[in-house]
Write an enzyme that holds these catalytic residues in place. Structure first.
Site, PDB file in Angstrom:
ATOM      1  N   ASP A 198       0.820  -1.207   0.000  1.00 44.53           N
ATOM      2  CA  ASP A 198       0.000   0.000   0.000  1.00 44.53           C
ATOM      3  C   ASP A 198       0.849   1.250   0.000  1.00 44.53           C
ATOM      4  O   ASP A 198       0.405   2.317  -0.371  1.00 44.53           O
ATOM      5  CB  ASP A 198      -0.942  -0.001   1.213  1.00 44.53           C
ATOM      6  CG  ASP A 198      -0.188  -0.034   2.529  1.00 44.53           C
ATOM      7  OD1 ASP A 198       0.974  -0.469   2.509  1.00 44.53           O
ATOM      8  OD2 ASP A 198      -0.756   0.359   3.555  1.00 44.53           O
ATOM      9  N   LYS A 199       2.086   1.152   0.442  1.00 42.91           N
ATOM     10  CA  LYS A 199       2.975   2.313   0.457  1.00 42.91           C
ATOM     11  C   LYS A 199       4.407   1.808   0.555  1.00 42.91           C
ATOM     12  O   LYS A 199       4.660   0.663   0.911  1.00 42.91           O
ATOM     13  CB  LYS A 199       2.656   3.226   1.638  1.00 42.91           C
ATOM     14  CG  LYS A 199       2.735   2.545   2.998  1.00 42.91           C
ATOM     15  CD  LYS A 199       2.398   3.499   4.105  1.00 42.91           C
ATOM     16  CE  LYS A 199       2.502   2.803   5.459  1.00 42.91           C
ATOM     17  NZ  LYS A 199       2.230   3.695   6.562  1.00 42.91           N
ATOM     18  N   THR A 200       5.345   2.696   0.264  1.00 42.03           N
ATOM     19  CA  THR A 200       6.749   2.272   0.252  1.00 42.03           C
ATOM     20  C   THR A 200       7.225   1.881   1.635  1.00 42.03           C
ATOM     21  O   THR A 200       8.139   1.093   1.777  1.00 42.03           O
ATOM     22  CB  THR A 200       7.634   3.398  -0.293  1.00 42.03           C
ATOM     23  OG1 THR A 200       7.410   4.582   0.501  1.00 42.03           O
ATOM     24  CG2 THR A 200       7.297   3.697  -1.732  1.00 42.03           C
ATOM     25  N   GLU A 240       7.254  12.906   8.288  1.00 42.79           N
ATOM     26  CA  GLU A 240       7.180  13.974   9.281  1.00 42.79           C
ATOM     27  C   GLU A 240       8.334  13.877  10.271  1.00 42.79           C
ATOM     28  O   GLU A 240       8.947  14.884  10.633  1.00 42.79           O
ATOM     29  CB  GLU A 240       5.850  13.905  10.028  1.00 42.79           C
ATOM     30  CG  GLU A 240       4.667  14.419   9.251  1.00 42.79           C
ATOM     31  CD  GLU A 240       3.427  14.537  10.115  1.00 42.79           C
ATOM     32  OE1 GLU A 240       2.595  15.406   9.828  1.00 42.79           O
ATOM     33  OE2 GLU A 240       3.296  13.769  11.088  1.00 42.79           O
TER      34      GLU A 240
END
Length: 555
Positions: free
Chosen positions: A401-403, A505
């Site tokens: 779904d994401k790196t 972040e």
């Protein structure tokens, strides 16, 4: 029903399966019991002592080969067509069923043990003005419970108050979404005033009307009726079962959903029988083999019918027809089933025995694999089921779904561009890019007492621009230190640690921290930053957070 705040409509019983809206009252078990809400005990196991045998046999006979040999056993009990003893089929069939049953029983025993361990966790429940130790399974909807630092959240609870300023509570949601960063929840102002006063909490008789149990982790809507006032509730006040309390000494919560009604259990679903691709292929092959067997038996039966019709009457003295057989066609019909029994070895029942034993052994090898052992957490690999092991070798694609799933959620601040100037690349005296930056000296941040010693940067020009009080550079790092949802934590050693909802972040705020713009603290209305040694407090205008329902930003 009625309440101190005025008349209410009666909510349908939860047991009736038609719950459209949940209604409960704090500290009033008699009131809440009339709705028959689920208790807080959970059950993820599939069987018990009484249901194991029938349910497991029902599941096993969904396999084509098992069903075939059961039919074959029934045929062998018919004397007119049986040509083999019935125990020649019973022994291998019982062996297959036993091996599979033992394997399934081992899996379910582990589920029972996990359920028992979770249901018997201790929790402090507010009863008659005092906190009493109880077990998770005894907690009911409407109870007020006390959760302490590093405790798992017992059920889906409405946050009432906490030890932190403004009744903030920090939670870790690893069990729900896999994220290890901290998230913050905040109680309503009207309940935050209860503090840790047990007398005030005992007299709290707020009534909650909210949505029915569902599996939406990121959404919650409800209304609190208290002292003739209404207060809107949303996901910011809800602590979900499975979360862990972090950096918060204690907090009190009102149980809204318990046990199977919690959002965690609503998302887990029932434990079902899972079939691997190899097992589905085996079922398909057995069907093909059975079809081949049926064709062979049909051809032989037709041949028997032709022979009995044309020549069989001549051999009645030597080969008389069985009792009740009065035609060549009926003789061929019985002979078809006799051939099915004689040629039953065409269907490989031993294949299933071999597969089950291999699965069991492979599960042990996974548990014993030293290369899959993770020393930092003393965590070996664990095969939670012996049913799906071979699927590990069938993976062809990995969808992420994401790196962060593939990169361990690690982000490093390497370069930045400020007012058209690129920082991060190291150039030699002739203006060429230095390839091996590891041989270069790192930027010295010893002048900054808040610097993160793990942060590494090589381009000194950026630090020089900061110390020269370049306006664009200061504005850049000021924005990095302000526009985020990071939570600061000061360890016992006095070290400042950032808990970020995303590694992006964390990397940006850490970079600002090392270059002199240190994010120190946040409240619901302010953010405190130490800018080049000077403490500055900014007013927080708005937080456009990110959640799994919608994408927002920060301002």
């Amino acid at each position: 029903m009625t309440s101190p705040e005025g008349p209410r409509l009666r909510t349908p019983s939860a047991a009736a399966g038609s719950e459209e809206e949940r209604c409960l009252r704090a500290n009033d078990r008699a009131f809440n019991l009339q709705f028959d809400y689920a208790k807080n005990s959970i059950k993820t196991s599939k069987y018990n002592l009484f249901t194991f045998l029938p349910l497991n046999l029902f599941e096993q006979f969904q396999r084509v080969a098992n069903a075939y040999f059961l039919v074959l056993l029934i045929l062998q009990l018919i004397p007119e067509i049986s040509s083999l003893s019935w125990f020649t089929t019973v022994v291998p069939l019982v062996l297959v069923l036993t091996v599979s049953a033992v394997k399934d029983a081992m899996d379910d025993v582990n589920r029972h043990a996990n359920d028992k361990q979770v249901n018997n966790r201790p929790v402090k429940v507010l009863i008659n003005g005092s906190l009493k130790e109880d077990l998770w399974l005894n907690v009911e909807v409407g109870d007020i419970i006390k959760l302490e630092n590093n405790n798992f959240v017992t059920a889906d609870v409405l946050l009432l108050c906490s030890s932190e300023p403004h009744s903030l509570t920090y939670i870790e949601t690893t069990e729900l979404d896999g994220e290890t960063n901290l998230k913050v929840k905040q109680a309503l102002t009207v309940t935050a005033g209860l503090g840790g006063d047990l007398q005030a909490l005992t007299s709290f008789n707020g009534e909650i009307r909210c949505e029915a149990p569902n599996n939406r982790l990121g959404r919650f809507t409800g209304t609190l009726f208290f002292k003739k006032e209404k207060y809107a509730l949303d996901n910011e006040q809800l602590l979900l079962r499975g979360c862990i309390i972090r950096n918060t000494d204690w907090c009190f919560g009102l149980v809204i959903f318990a046990g199977p009604d919690t959002k965690l259990m609503q998302n887990s679903g029932k434990t079902t029988l899972k079939r691997t691709s190899i097992e589905r292929l085996m079922n398909y092959l057995v069907l093909v083999i059975f079809l081949f067997l049926a064709i062979m038996c049909l051809i032989l039966a037709i041949g028997n019918c032709i022979w009995e019709y044309s020549h069989g009457y001549r051999f009645q003295v030597y080969l008389p027809w069985a009792t009740d057989v009065n035609s060549a066609f009926f003789s061929a019909f019985l002979m078809f089933w006799s051939y099915v029994i004689i040629l039953n070895t065409v269907v490989p029942i031993s294949l299933y025995v071999s597969v089950e034993i291999i699965r069991l052994a492979n599960s042990c090898y996974i548990d014993w694999d030293h290369k899959m052992y993770y020393p930092p957490h003393d965590m070996p690999a664990q095969a939670r089921t012996t049913t799906l092991n071979e699927e590990l070798g069938q993976i062809r694609y990995v969808f992420s779904d994401k790196t962060g799933t593939l990169t361990k959620n690690i982000m490093i601040f390497n370069k930045c561009c400020i007012a058209g100037k690129l920082y991060g690349d190291i150039l030699d005296s002739e203006g060429f890019l230095v390839e091996d930056i590891e041989t270069m000296d790192k930027v010295d941040f010893s002048w900054n007492p808040f610097a993160d010693p793990k942060f590494v940067f090589y381009d000194r020009r950026l630090l020089q621009a900061v110390k020269a009080r370049d306006e664009s550079t200061h504005r850049f790092f000021r924005l990095l230190s302000l526009c985020h949802t990071v939570m600061p934590e000061e360890t016992k050693e006095g070290t400042l640690v950032y808990q970020a909802q995303s590694p992006d972040e964390g990397a940006l705020v850490t970079a600002a921290r090392n270059f002199g713009f240190v994010f120190r603290a946040r409240t619901p209305t302010t953010i405190t930053v130490v800018e080049m040694g000077e403490t500055v407090v900014y007013e927080l205008l708005a937080i456009l957070d990110f959640n799994n329902c919608e994408t927002r930003g920060v301002s």
